[in-house]
Design a protein around this motif. Structure first.
Motif, short mmCIF file in Angstrom:
data_model
loop_
_atom_site.label_atom_id
_atom_site.label_comp_id
_atom_site.label_asym_id
_atom_site.label_seq_id
_atom_site.Cartn_x
_atom_site.Cartn_y
_atom_site.Cartn_z
N PHE A 115 0.84 -1.21 0.00
CA PHE A 115 0.00 0.00 0.00
C PHE A 115 0.87 1.25 0.00
N LEU A 116 1.87 1.31 0.89
CA LEU A 116 2.73 2.50 0.97
C LEU A 116 3.59 2.65 -0.28
N VAL A 117 4.05 1.53 -0.84
CA VAL A 117 4.86 1.59 -2.07
C VAL A 117 4.03 2.13 -3.23
N HIS A 118 2.80 1.63 -3.36
CA HIS A 118 1.94 2.05 -4.46
C HIS A 118 1.55 3.53 -4.33
N LYS A 119 1.17 3.95 -3.12
CA LYS A 119 0.76 5.34 -2.93
C LYS A 119 1.95 6.31 -3.06
N SER A 120 3.12 5.86 -2.65
CA SER A 120 4.30 6.72 -2.81
C SER A 120 4.62 6.92 -4.29
N LYS A 121 4.46 5.87 -5.08
CA LYS A 121 4.68 6.00 -6.52
C LYS A 121 3.64 6.93 -7.15
N GLN A 122 2.40 6.86 -6.67
CA GLN A 122 1.37 7.75 -7.19
C GLN A 122 1.70 9.21 -6.87
N ARG A 123 2.16 9.46 -5.65
CA ARG A 123 2.54 10.82 -5.29
C ARG A 123 3.73 11.30 -6.11
N LEU A 124 4.68 10.43 -6.37
CA LEU A 124 5.82 10.78 -7.21
C LEU A 124 5.37 11.14 -8.62
N THR A 125 4.39 10.41 -9.14
CA THR A 125 3.87 10.71 -10.48
C THR A 125 3.20 12.09 -10.50
N LYS A 126 2.39 12.38 -9.50
CA LYS A 126 1.73 13.68 -9.43
C LYS A 126 2.73 14.82 -9.30
N ILE A 127 3.75 14.62 -8.47
CA ILE A 127 4.76 15.67 -8.29
C ILE A 127 5.55 15.88 -9.58
N THR A 128 5.87 14.81 -10.30
CA THR A 128 6.58 14.93 -11.57
C THR A 128 5.74 15.69 -12.59
N GLN A 129 4.45 15.41 -12.65
CA GLN A 129 3.56 16.15 -13.55
C GLN A 129 3.49 17.62 -13.15
N PHE A 130 3.50 17.88 -11.86
CA PHE A 130 3.51 19.27 -11.38
C PHE A 130 4.78 20.00 -11.82
N PHE A 131 5.92 19.34 -11.75
CA PHE A 131 7.18 19.93 -12.22
C PHE A 131 7.11 20.25 -13.71
N MET A 132 6.55 19.36 -14.49
CA MET A 132 6.45 19.56 -15.95
C MET A 132 5.57 20.76 -16.27
N ARG A 133 4.43 20.88 -15.59
CA ARG A 133 3.54 22.02 -15.83
C ARG A 133 4.20 23.33 -15.40
N THR A 134 4.95 23.28 -14.30
CA THR A 134 5.63 24.48 -13.83
C THR A 134 6.67 24.96 -14.83
N ARG A 135 7.46 24.03 -15.36
CA ARG A 135 8.47 24.41 -16.36
C ARG A 135 7.82 24.95 -17.62
N LYS A 136 6.70 24.40 -18.01
CA LYS A 136 5.99 24.87 -19.20
C LYS A 136 5.45 26.28 -19.00
N LEU A 137 4.92 26.55 -17.81
CA LEU A 137 4.39 27.89 -17.53
C LEU A 137 5.49 28.93 -17.42
N LEU A 138 6.65 28.53 -16.92
CA LEU A 138 7.77 29.47 -16.81
C LEU A 138 8.29 29.90 -18.17
N LYS A 139 8.16 29.05 -19.18
CA LYS A 139 8.61 29.39 -20.52
C LYS A 139 7.68 30.40 -21.19
N GLU A 140 6.41 30.40 -20.81
CA GLU A 140 5.45 31.30 -21.43
C GLU A 140 5.60 32.70 -20.83
N LYS A 141 5.40 33.70 -21.69
CA LYS A 141 5.45 35.09 -21.25
C LYS A 141 4.08 35.49 -20.72
N ARG A 142 4.05 35.84 -19.47
CA ARG A 142 2.80 36.21 -18.83
C ARG A 142 2.93 37.60 -18.21
N PRO A 143 1.86 38.40 -18.28
CA PRO A 143 1.94 39.75 -17.68
C PRO A 143 2.09 39.67 -16.17
#
Length: 223
Positions: A103-131
């Motif tokens: 249970f802990l191994v599976h949920k830890s992997k799920q959290r790692l997946t969510k955090i990795t997706q969060f990093f990808m979205r953050t890098r994508k937003l930083l590249k865009e020019k926003r006011p």
């Protein structure tokens, strides 16, 4: 010795500062909660052996808690930084949690997946020019508005004074003693003087006409 069952009974039946109840579900606000739900398996306080993945300053950490560290609250959680590569980070989780509950191994992997997706979205937003939204203090805005209105009134006053001065110069109010200090208005005064001279000049034209007695006479007229 810590008893997980006693701790859970106190948390479940009594008060917990991390518990947040809704009409449909009960959530846990503890940052080490592996699922965010308030239940026996997911509670980080009622489990002496616990593991989760957290994010701090752009880095994912695998946090592990064991019963041997329960007497040291400052060093209770053993933090291991995970690799930025998603596949390598999964292998790290599998290696470090090899003999832990599924249970802990599976949920830890799920959290790692969510955090990795969060990093990808953050890098994508930083590249865009926003006011960039900048807030201004209300007092500063009011002060600038008052200064602008005062400057506008002063400009109107200067324009009216300059206009009145030009009118007096055109009318010839000032004598020759003031002419040397008013040289910048020559371009505006000269056309007015020339128009006055033209209006003052009159052209005389001789017109010949025949009288009733047959004689010819000449008469000067001004135009």
């Amino acid at each position: 010795m810590q008893s997980d069952e006693v701790v859970w009974q106190i948390i479940n039946q009594g008060h917990c500062s991390y518990k947040m109840k809704t009409t449909t579900e009960t959530f846990c606000k503890n940052k080490y909660s592996v699922t965010g739900l308030c239940n026996r398996q997911s509670c980080p306080l009622a489990n002496s052996k616990y593991a989760t993945v957290v994010e701090e300053a752009g880095v994912a950490y695998l946090c592990m808690k064991t019963a041997e560290r329960a007497h040291k609250p400052a060093t209770m959680w053993h933090r291991v930084p995970l690799d930025k590569n998603y596949a390598k980070a999964l292998k790290q989780v599998d290696g470090l949690l090899q003999h832990w509950s599924k249970f802990l191994v599976h949920k830890s992997k799920q959290r790692l997946t969510k955090i990795t997706q969060f990093f990808m979205r953050t890098r994508k937003l930083l590249k865009e020019k926003r006011p960039k939204i900048v807030t201004l203090p209300a007092r500063q805005v009011q002060r600038e508005a008052r200064r602008e209105s005062k400057a506008h009134v002063a400009a109107q006053l200067e324009n009216s004074i300059e206009k009145e001065l030009l009118e007096r110069l055109k009318a010839g109010t000032y004598d020759s003693h003031h002419s040397h200090s008013l040289g910048k208005y020559d371009g505006l005064i000269e056309p007015a003087r020339e128009s006055k001279k033209k209006a003052a000049k009159r052209q005389h034209i001789e017109v010949e006409y025949e009288a009733e007695d047959g004689t010819t006479a000449r008469r000067k007229t001004s135009a």
